[in-house]
Design an enzyme around this catalytic site. Structure first.
Site, PDB file in Angstrom:
ATOM      1  N   LYS A 158       0.838  -1.199   0.000  1.00 22.21           N
ATOM      2  CA  LYS A 158       0.000   0.000   0.000  1.00 22.21           C
ATOM      3  C   LYS A 158       0.878   1.255   0.000  1.00 22.21           C
ATOM      4  CE  LYS A 158      -3.941  -1.723   2.715  1.00 22.21           C
ATOM      5  NZ  LYS A 158      -5.019  -1.518   1.748  1.00 22.21           N
ATOM      6  N   ARG A 175     -10.327 -11.329   1.688  1.00 24.88           N
ATOM      7  CA  ARG A 175     -11.191 -12.344   1.093  1.00 24.88           C
ATOM      8  C   ARG A 175     -10.479 -13.693   1.026  1.00 24.88           C
ATOM      9  NH1 ARG A 175     -11.843  -8.960  -4.368  1.00 24.88           N
ATOM     10  NH2 ARG A 175     -11.472  -7.292  -2.863  1.00 24.88           N
TER      11      ARG A 175
HETATM   12  N1  BES Z   1      -8.149  -3.754   4.351  1.00 25.09           N
HETATM   13  C1  BES Z   1      -8.357  -3.297   3.030  1.00 25.09           C
HETATM   14  C2  BES Z   1      -9.676  -2.554   2.850  1.00 25.09           C
HETATM   15  C3  BES Z   1      -9.853  -1.261   3.606  1.00 25.09           C
HETATM   16  C4  BES Z   1      -9.572  -0.052   2.990  1.00 25.09           C
HETATM   17  C5  BES Z   1     -10.334  -1.245   4.887  1.00 25.09           C
HETATM   18  C6  BES Z   1      -9.769   1.126   3.663  1.00 25.09           C
HETATM   19  C7  BES Z   1     -10.532  -0.064   5.574  1.00 25.09           C
HETATM   20  C8  BES Z   1     -10.254   1.132   4.953  1.00 25.09           C
HETATM   21  C9  BES Z   1      -8.357  -4.469   2.059  1.00 25.09           C
HETATM   22  O1  BES Z   1      -7.567  -5.551   2.407  1.00 25.09           O
HETATM   23  C10 BES Z   1      -7.832  -3.966   0.759  1.00 25.09           C
HETATM   24  O2  BES Z   1      -6.721  -3.533   0.730  1.00 25.09           O
HETATM   25  N2  BES Z   1      -8.668  -4.027  -0.281  1.00 25.09           N
HETATM   26  C11 BES Z   1      -8.295  -3.580  -1.562  1.00 25.09           C
HETATM   27  C12 BES Z   1      -8.805  -4.569  -2.578  1.00 25.09           C
HETATM   28  C13 BES Z   1      -8.284  -4.362  -3.978  1.00 25.09           C
HETATM   29  C14 BES Z   1      -6.796  -4.610  -4.027  1.00 25.09           C
HETATM   30  C15 BES Z   1      -9.004  -5.296  -4.915  1.00 25.09           C
HETATM   31  C16 BES Z   1      -8.937  -2.216  -1.786  1.00 25.09           C
HETATM   32  O3  BES Z   1     -10.049  -1.994  -1.340  1.00 25.09           O
HETATM   33  O4  BES Z   1      -8.293  -1.365  -2.400  1.00 25.09           O
HETATM   34 ZN    ZN Z   2      -5.538  -5.334   1.818  1.00 26.55          ZN
END
Ligand code: BES
Ligand code: ZN
Ligand code: ZN
Length: 496
Positions: A275, A349
């Site tokens: 990230k 997921r």
């Molecule tokens: N933990 C994150 C989602 C999240 C984002 C929770 C902001 C709380 C606040 C999750 O694991 C994630 O990173 N999801 C990605 C998925 C994508 C790579 C398909 C996302 O939402 O960008």
């Molecule tokens: Zn994530």
């Protein structure tokens, strides 16, 4: 805080502040000393929602100060407004450095609202707004302790209702305590809230109740169960993964068996699909789903519904390293479904694939999962509303009703069959990302659907938005973890 109900009117009570919640236009003059009432009128107090007017009583009443708290139009009054009002009472009396507070709901006409629920919501607001998280900040901790309310006495004239108040106080205290446990876990930095620590919390809860048992799935056990998906996510971290399986059994015959599953990523760096710095700052909260599962079990110690409840989470940390799972890897979940990992940041997921497969082996009547799953859900519904998706109309309706009662907003998103190919992979059964820039919350749910056997009613709550808050939108929800889902799920279990 000592919370009690007393028969009578509050006006002769010796206390720091006497707080009167008032609907718009309610006639408060009859209750107060004429001089004080005149001053309040001169100050233009109207009773609008959130309005607060606090005056010294100049010895005209036993209370040192008198405060009026507006709750808005009588016709618009809801339990949630009473919850906000309770929150405001907590916050403002703290600011006024009050230790002892007396109040009464006589200036609030309940209209159609059942009294017990109104009192419960109001009290919940008081208790939830009194929350603070300061174990890493000595000064704040001292300040918080110093300013906290010692006693709140609620006055009620009708003797027959006193027991109703007591019951409402009890439930509000249990639910607030459970919510605040969940908040604490979410607020604790990942360095201290790692997978094994979450298992310790589960143990503390199970130790506190004869009706709750705990099964810990260590790495070996997870391997034997073929939880290769969750294990793949955990591989990049030096923290051991651990599975937690709590079971609550009622004393009599269980009406139903319900599984609640939480996402438990104790820190989400994104892994090799790392990230950006800004996106990572809040990712200690990525175990909020599991924190709420633990909160529910904390409440089950005291609120003992006639249902069997299974609380399940697979706790892992998502880190990049030479051991980390990679984009392009294919992993096999416990139910045999293969997953092409195209983005290691869509890890929630992947862990839930195994957690849901595991939950299904106990043949529950319904499964509900809570997960901080997608940023897309935050974009769609914002910070205050969770996304709900599922395969069963009745279950979705029940969960929505419970969430309304709890004041935890959810909104249903569709799961159109035509979007199922968003998660189709060329080389495996599914892939862990959807179509670029489209329906991210929905494709995540469609992915999860592959791990829920056909015919098993299931609801997925994407709590990425409401799991924590960066600004205090309402006094009963201080900045940080919110404990979202605890109260809705307890309500749901109570209603079965
Ligand atoms: N933990 C994150 C989602 C999240 C984002 C929770 C902001 C709380 C606040 C999750 O694991 C994630 O990173 N999801 C990605 C998925 C994508 C790579 C398909 C996302 O939402 O960008
Ligand atoms: Zn994530
Ligand atoms: Zn995540």
């Amino acid at each position: 805080m000592d919370l009690s109900v007393q028969q009578g009117l509050p006006f002769g009570q010796n206390c720091d502040v006497l707080v009167l919640p008032i609907t718009k236009g309610a006639k408060f003059r009859k209750w107060l000393d004429p001089k004080i009432a005149t001053q309040i009128e001169a100050d233009g107090f109207e009773g609008n929602l959130g309005e607060w007017l606090c005056l010294p009583s100049y010895g005209l009443m036993k209370a040192k100060k008198v405060a009026l708290l507006g709750v808005g139009e009588r016709s618009a009054l809801t339990n949630d407004i009473l919850r906000r009002a309770g929150g405001l009472l907590s916050k403002r009396t703290r600011e006024a450095k009050a230790k002892t507070v007396a109040t009464s709901l006589l200036g609030v006409t309940f209209g159609e609202l059942p009294l017990r629920e109104g009192v419960e919501a109001f009290t919940e607001g008081v208790l939830l707004a009194a929350y603070g998280f300061h174990p890493y900040h000595k000064k704040q901790a001292e300040k918080h302790a110093k300013s906290s309310l010692k006693s709140l006495t609620v006055f009620e004239e009708r003797k027959a209702l006193l027991a109703t108040y007591e019951r409402a106080f009890y439930e509000a205290a249990v639910l607030s305590e459970a919510t605040c446990l969940s908040r604490d876990l979410v607020n604790t930095p990942s360095q201290d809230m790692y997978p094994l620590r979450m298992a310790d919390i589960a143990k503390e809860i199970a130790d506190g109740s004869k009706q709750i048992s705990l099964k810990i799935l260590d790495r070996d056990r997870m391997e034997r169960l073929k939880m290769d998906a969750a294990l793949a996510v955990a591989r990049g971290s030096t923290h051991e993964p651990v599975g937690v399986h709590l079971v609550y059994k009622p004393k009599g015959k269980a009406k139903k068996r319900i599984a609640i599953v939480g996402k438990a990523v104790t820190f989400d760096s994104g892994g090799l699909s790392i990230k950006p710095a800004d996106g990572m700052m809040s990712m200690k909260i990525d175990m909020a789903g599991a924190a709420s599962v633990l909160g529910v079990f904390k409440a089950l110690q005291s609120i003992t519904p006639d249902v069997e409840v299974h609380g399940i989470f697979l706790a892992v940390e998502n880190m990049p390293s030479g051991h980390a799972y990679r984009p392009g890897d294919v992993v096999r979940a416990m139910n045999g479904t293969t997953i092409e990992v195209l983005n290691t940041d869509a890890e929630g997921r992947v862990t839930l694939a195994d957690a849901l497969s595991y939950a299904a082996t106990f043949e529950p009547d319904a499964v509900i999962d809570l997960a901080t799953l997608t940023g897309a859900c935050v974009v769609a519904l914002g910070e205050e509303i969770a996304g709900a998706m599922g395969n069963d109309r009745r279950l979705l309706d029940r969960v929505r009703l419970a969430s309304e009662e709890a004041g935890e907003a959810i909104w249903e998103l569709p799961m159109p069959p035509s979007y199922e190919d968003h998660v189709k992979s060329k080389i495996a059964d599914v892939k862990n990302i959807g179509a670029k820039g489209q329906a991210g919350a929905i494709s995540a749910a469609l992915f999860l659907k592959h791990f829920v056997p056909a015919g098993l009613p299931w609801v997925h709550l994407d709590i990425a938005g409401p799991a924590y808050t960066e600004r205090e939108a309402r006094p009963d929800m201080p900045v940080g973890g919110t404990g979202f889902g605890v109260r809705a799920l307890v309500r749901y279990l109570q209603g079965l």
